[in-house]
Design a protein around this motif. Structure first.
Motif, PDB file in Angstrom:
ATOM      1  N   ILE A 233      -1.050  -2.946  -8.786  1.00  0.00           N
ATOM      2  CA  ILE A 233      -0.463  -1.656  -9.129  1.00  0.00           C
ATOM      3  C   ILE A 233       1.125  -1.964  -9.185  1.00  0.00           C
ATOM      4  CG2 ILE A 233       0.275   0.724  -8.530  1.00  0.00           C
ATOM      5  CD1 ILE A 233      -2.775  -0.855  -6.933  1.00  0.00           C
ATOM      6  N   PHE A 234       2.118  -1.858 -10.249  1.00  0.00           N
ATOM      7  CA  PHE A 234       3.358  -2.179 -10.127  1.00  0.00           C
ATOM      8  C   PHE A 234       4.349  -1.008  -9.946  1.00  0.00           C
ATOM      9  CE2 PHE A 234       7.535  -3.003 -12.243  1.00  0.00           C
ATOM     10  CZ  PHE A 234       7.922  -3.926 -11.651  1.00  0.00           C
ATOM     11  N   THR A 235       5.452  -1.066  -8.979  1.00  0.00           N
ATOM     12  CA  THR A 235       6.116  -0.066  -8.714  1.00  0.00           C
ATOM     13  C   THR A 235       7.739  -0.615  -8.802  1.00  0.00           C
ATOM     14  OG1 THR A 235       7.139   1.640  -7.232  1.00  0.00           O
ATOM     15  CG2 THR A 235       6.074  -0.265  -6.209  1.00  0.00           C
ATOM     16  N   GLU A 236       8.505   0.173  -9.225  1.00  0.00           N
ATOM     17  CA  GLU A 236       9.994  -0.258  -9.357  1.00  0.00           C
ATOM     18  C   GLU A 236      10.759   0.026  -7.951  1.00  0.00           C
ATOM     19  OE1 GLU A 236      11.710   1.688 -12.651  1.00  0.00           O
ATOM     20  OE2 GLU A 236      10.680   0.328 -13.978  1.00  0.00           O
ATOM     21  N   ARG A 237      10.002   0.678  -7.237  1.00  0.00           N
ATOM     22  CA  ARG A 237      10.402   0.883  -5.557  1.00  0.00           C
ATOM     23  C   ARG A 237      10.869  -0.305  -4.864  1.00  0.00           C
ATOM     24  NH1 ARG A 237       7.018   6.395  -3.861  1.00  0.00           N
ATOM     25  NH2 ARG A 237       7.715   7.633  -5.721  1.00  0.00           N
ATOM     26  N   PRO A 238      11.780  -0.313  -4.131  1.00  0.00           N
ATOM     27  CA  PRO A 238      11.990  -1.557  -3.101  1.00  0.00           C
ATOM     28  C   PRO A 238      11.033  -1.656  -2.159  1.00  0.00           C
ATOM     29  CG  PRO A 238      14.006  -0.260  -3.163  1.00  0.00           C
ATOM     30  CD  PRO A 238      12.842   0.611  -4.113  1.00  0.00           C
ATOM     31  N   GLU A 239      10.546  -2.898  -2.022  1.00  0.00           N
ATOM     32  CA  GLU A 239       9.324  -3.127  -1.115  1.00  0.00           C
ATOM     33  C   GLU A 239       9.677  -2.294   0.338  1.00  0.00           C
ATOM     34  OE1 GLU A 239       6.814  -7.056  -0.196  1.00  0.00           O
ATOM     35  OE2 GLU A 239       8.917  -7.368   0.024  1.00  0.00           O
ATOM     36  N   SER A 240      10.758  -2.252   0.800  1.00  0.00           N
ATOM     37  CA  SER A 240      10.989  -1.550   2.177  1.00  0.00           C
ATOM     38  C   SER A 240      10.870  -0.080   2.125  1.00  0.00           C
ATOM     39  CB  SER A 240      12.468  -1.810   2.623  1.00  0.00           C
ATOM     40  OG  SER A 240      13.512  -1.185   1.588  1.00  0.00           O
ATOM     41  N   MET A 241      10.791   0.524   1.101  1.00  0.00           N
ATOM     42  CA  MET A 241      10.292   1.885   0.856  1.00  0.00           C
ATOM     43  C   MET A 241       8.890   2.083   1.006  1.00  0.00           C
ATOM     44  SD  MET A 241      13.336   3.279   0.544  1.00  0.00           S
ATOM     45  CE  MET A 241      13.114   5.016   0.110  1.00  0.00           C
ATOM     46  N   ILE A 242       8.175   1.261   0.479  1.00  0.00           N
ATOM     47  CA  ILE A 242       6.651   1.266   0.406  1.00  0.00           C
ATOM     48  C   ILE A 242       6.083   0.709   1.774  1.00  0.00           C
ATOM     49  CG2 ILE A 242       6.553   1.614  -2.008  1.00  0.00           C
ATOM     50  CD1 ILE A 242       5.671  -1.220  -2.235  1.00  0.00           C
ATOM     51  N   ALA A 243       6.721  -0.083   2.386  1.00  0.00           N
ATOM     52  CA  ALA A 243       6.008  -0.882   3.590  1.00  0.00           C
ATOM     53  C   ALA A 243       5.559   0.038   4.493  1.00  0.00           C
ATOM     54  CB  ALA A 243       6.963  -1.508   4.154  1.00  0.00           C
ATOM     55  N   PRO A 244       5.924   1.122   5.211  1.00  0.00           N
ATOM     56  CA  PRO A 244       5.381   1.952   5.818  1.00  0.00           C
ATOM     57  C   PRO A 244       3.962   2.408   5.525  1.00  0.00           C
ATOM     58  CG  PRO A 244       7.469   2.679   5.832  1.00  0.00           C
ATOM     59  CD  PRO A 244       7.287   1.763   4.891  1.00  0.00           C
ATOM     60  N   TYR A 245       3.845   2.721   4.259  1.00  0.00           N
ATOM     61  CA  TYR A 245       2.606   3.536   3.628  1.00  0.00           C
ATOM     62  C   TYR A 245       1.612   2.280   3.388  1.00  0.00           C
ATOM     63  CZ  TYR A 245      -0.773   4.586   0.066  1.00  0.00           C
ATOM     64  OH  TYR A 245      -1.836   4.760  -0.686  1.00  0.00           O
ATOM     65  N   LEU A 246       2.032   1.165   3.017  1.00  0.00           N
ATOM     66  CA  LEU A 246       1.198  -0.002   2.849  1.00  0.00           C
ATOM     67  C   LEU A 246       0.507  -0.450   4.265  1.00  0.00           C
ATOM     68  CD1 LEU A 246       2.977  -2.076   0.210  1.00  0.00           C
ATOM     69  CD2 LEU A 246       1.217  -0.419  -0.330  1.00  0.00           C
ATOM     70  N   THR A 247       1.210  -0.527   5.317  1.00  0.00           N
ATOM     71  CA  THR A 247       0.946  -0.870   6.677  1.00  0.00           C
ATOM     72  C   THR A 247      -0.258   0.075   7.057  1.00  0.00           C
ATOM     73  OG1 THR A 247       3.055  -1.616   7.308  1.00  0.00           O
ATOM     74  CG2 THR A 247       1.570  -1.119   9.033  1.00  0.00           C
ATOM     75  N   ALA A 248       0.075   1.423   6.921  1.00  0.00           N
ATOM     76  CA  ALA A 248      -1.129   2.451   7.181  1.00  0.00           C
ATOM     77  C   ALA A 248      -2.398   2.267   6.337  1.00  0.00           C
ATOM     78  CB  ALA A 248      -0.383   3.765   7.119  1.00  0.00           C
ATOM     79  N   LEU A 249      -2.097   1.820   5.346  1.00  0.00           N
ATOM     80  CA  LEU A 249      -3.279   1.689   4.143  1.00  0.00           C
ATOM     81  C   LEU A 249      -4.222   0.678   4.509  1.00  0.00           C
ATOM     82  CD1 LEU A 249      -4.573   2.656   1.431  1.00  0.00           C
ATOM     83  CD2 LEU A 249      -3.072   1.000   0.127  1.00  0.00           C
ATOM     84  N   GLN A 250      -3.369  -0.452   4.937  1.00  0.00           N
ATOM     85  CA  GLN A 250      -4.282  -1.743   5.210  1.00  0.00           C
ATOM     86  C   GLN A 250      -5.000  -1.360   6.733  1.00  0.00           C
ATOM     87  OE1 GLN A 250      -4.730  -5.470   3.993  1.00  0.00           O
ATOM     88  NE2 GLN A 250      -6.355  -4.267   4.953  1.00  0.00           N
ATOM     89  N   GLU A 251      -4.679  -0.861   7.536  1.00  0.00           N
ATOM     90  CA  GLU A 251      -5.395  -0.495   8.817  1.00  0.00           C
ATOM     91  C   GLU A 251      -6.649   0.478   8.516  1.00  0.00           C
ATOM     92  OE1 GLU A 251      -2.701   1.432  11.634  1.00  0.00           O
ATOM     93  OE2 GLU A 251      -1.308  -0.573  11.762  1.00  0.00           O
ATOM     94  N   ARG A 252      -6.317   1.468   7.519  1.00  0.00           N
ATOM     95  CA  ARG A 252      -7.296   2.310   7.101  1.00  0.00           C
ATOM     96  C   ARG A 252      -8.542   1.574   6.250  1.00  0.00           C
ATOM     97  NH1 ARG A 252      -7.181   5.994   2.639  1.00  0.00           N
ATOM     98  NH2 ARG A 252      -5.087   5.730   2.367  1.00  0.00           N
ATOM     99  N   LEU A 253      -8.061   0.634   5.529  1.00  0.00           N
ATOM    100  CA  LEU A 253      -9.009  -0.071   4.440  1.00  0.00           C
ATOM    101  C   LEU A 253      -9.734  -1.355   5.130  1.00  0.00           C
ATOM    102  CD1 LEU A 253      -7.288   0.365   1.011  1.00  0.00           C
ATOM    103  CD2 LEU A 253      -8.904   1.445   1.788  1.00  0.00           C
ATOM    104  N   LYS A 254      -9.015  -1.797   6.080  1.00  0.00           N
ATOM    105  CA  LYS A 254      -9.903  -3.021   6.770  1.00  0.00           C
ATOM    106  C   LYS A 254     -11.093  -3.030   7.016  1.00  0.00           C
ATOM    107  CE  LYS A 254      -8.367  -6.627   9.865  1.00  0.00           C
ATOM    108  NZ  LYS A 254      -7.347  -7.278  11.011  1.00  0.00           N
ATOM    109  N   PRO A 255     -11.552  -1.872   7.764  1.00  0.00           N
ATOM    110  CA  PRO A 255     -12.943  -1.799   8.071  1.00  0.00           C
ATOM    111  C   PRO A 255     -13.947  -1.975   6.647  1.00  0.00           C
ATOM    112  CG  PRO A 255     -11.614  -0.321   9.348  1.00  0.00           C
ATOM    113  CD  PRO A 255     -10.790  -0.790   8.293  1.00  0.00           C
ATOM    114  N   HIS A 256     -13.428  -1.601   5.586  1.00  0.00           N
ATOM    115  CA  HIS A 256     -14.113  -1.663   4.431  1.00  0.00           C
ATOM    116  C   HIS A 256     -14.059  -2.662   3.489  1.00  0.00           C
ATOM    117  CE1 HIS A 256     -14.787   2.699   4.658  1.00  0.00           C
ATOM    118  NE2 HIS A 256     -13.710   2.836   5.233  1.00  0.00           N
ATOM    119  N   GLY A 257     -13.297  -3.780   4.153  1.00  0.00           N
ATOM    120  CA  GLY A 257     -13.330  -5.004   3.672  1.00  0.00           C
ATOM    121  C   GLY A 257     -12.444  -5.097   2.246  1.00  0.00           C
ATOM    122  N   ILE A 258     -11.257  -4.384   2.327  1.00  0.00           N
ATOM    123  CA  ILE A 258     -10.279  -4.255   1.315  1.00  0.00           C
ATOM    124  C   ILE A 258      -8.993  -4.841   1.758  1.00  0.00           C
ATOM    125  CG2 ILE A 258      -9.037  -2.983  -0.336  1.00  0.00           C
ATOM    126  CD1 ILE A 258     -11.401  -0.899  -0.516  1.00  0.00           C
TER     127      ILE A 258
END
Length: 350
Positions: A233-258
């Motif tokens: 997925i491509f976004t024009e937003r700066p990486e620092s703006m989406i970093a908190p969401y991605l961190t939480a997303l990885q924690e949520r998806l890790k048990p599912h092997g994603i």
């Protein structure tokens, strides 16, 4: 040393690897038998789960040659559902080759080496690997025959002296108990396999790639339904703006092997990568333990980061367009140097 035949020979690319650049004679079209499919070296019903690459060559470490083979191997592993765990680059040094090859074969199901199998003094891969696994070197008659058949019409072949013939035949001097697998009808050089795991490849990128893909039917790859998917997925937003969401997303998806990855493109935006093994549409969700659909996650990510799912072609185009911004020569001399060194690939050693 085991060998077989089903339909293979050396390609023009491989035969020219040991031929002076001044030779302009087109090699004759020759086809040889390819080897039969060998028994599964991992055991019946087992498949390759993990892998490692050992890139051998002083020219890689001193910057003379750009290593493209590890990237090719990484793509191959991903496409076939193999978890590539390690890539090492080492010198043309016997002790280093022995240590690294033993260690990697002990740990991984599939190990490849690249480079160091040509006719010159610094091509020591076969010799070093023979020592690593306590074998002596022996000439492989069928490989020599194929070399001769491909080279018989070249002008230089009749001018070789004894030392030059011996140098040519070094390319067919293999560890005694190795499997010799001829993988293509137009490729004379075989894939030499040791310990059922370690496959020896030439360093020339075009030949490496062709032989790697030709090896596919000869190795126990994971079943197709176990191979991973990648959605970007491509976004024009700066990486620092989406970093908190991605961190939480990885924690949520890790048990599912994603796996969630974030890869910025200079002055353009960020690619967010989702990698996982999706469910078969006919799979019962309860039996699957409530695993998450990768496509559904991608929709959520699109909304959260203001992005859009992109194809592999679009990803490549974005990165290609950004390359001049990331590597613009600062002076005319830099530009000239870049032009003269932009294509080191085919200079790679055999």
């Amino acid at each position: 040393m085991s060998t077989g035949s089903r339909s293979s020979s050396p390609s023009a690319a491989s035969s020219s690897a040991a031929i002076p650049a001044s030779s302009t004679i087109t090699p004759p079209k020759v086809t040889f038998p390819v080897s039969p499919i060998p028994p599964n070296p991992l055991g019946e019903g087992r498949s390759i789960r993990n892998a490692a690459a050992l890139i051998i060559g002083d020219e890689i470490l001193n910057g003379k040659t750009l290593d493209r083979n590890s990237h090719c191997f990484a793509q191959y592993c991903f496409e076939h559902g193999i978890d590539l765990k390690r890539i090492e680059v080492i010198a043309d040094d016997e002790s280093e080759i022995i240590e690294a090859s033993r260690r990697l074969v002990e740990r991984y199901d599939f190990v490849i080496t690249s480079g160091g199998i040509g006719p010159t003094h610094d091509d020591i891969t076969y010799e070093s690997l023979a020592k690593a696994f306590n074998q002596k070197l022996v000439h492989h008659d069928e490989t020599i025959r194929r070399m001769k058949e491909l080279n018989k019409n070249r002008k230089w072949i009749g001018t070789q002296n004894a030392e030059q013939r011996a140098a040519t035949n070094r390319m067919a001097l293999f560890p005694e108990n190795a499997e010799v697998i001829f993988v293509g009808e137009d490729i004379w050089v075989p894939v030499v396999r040791l310990e059922g795991k370690l496959c020896i490849f030439p360093g020339i990128p075009a030949l490496f790639q062709k032989m790697l893909h030709s090896l596919t039917p000869f190795i126990p790859l994971p079943p197709a339904h176990e191979r991973p998917l990648r959605i970007q997925i491509f976004t024009e937003r700066p990486e620092s703006m989406i970093a908190p969401y991605l961190t939480a997303l990885q924690e949520r998806l890790k048990p599912h092997g994603i796996q969630v990855g974030s890869y910025p493109v200079l002055y353009k935006g960020v690619f967010v990568s989702l990698i996982g093994r999706d469910l078969n549409p006919n799979t019962d969700l309860q039996k699957a333990g409530g695993k998450i659909w990768l496509a559904e996650v991608a929709k959520e990510v699109e909304e959260e980061i203001g992005g859009k799912v992109t194809s592999e072609e679009e990803v490549a185009a974005q990165k290609r367009d950004s390359a001049p911004l990331e590597a613009t020569p600062s002076t005319a001399k830099d530009a000239e140097t870049a032009e003269n060194t932009s294509a080191p690939t085919e200079k790679a050693k055999f």
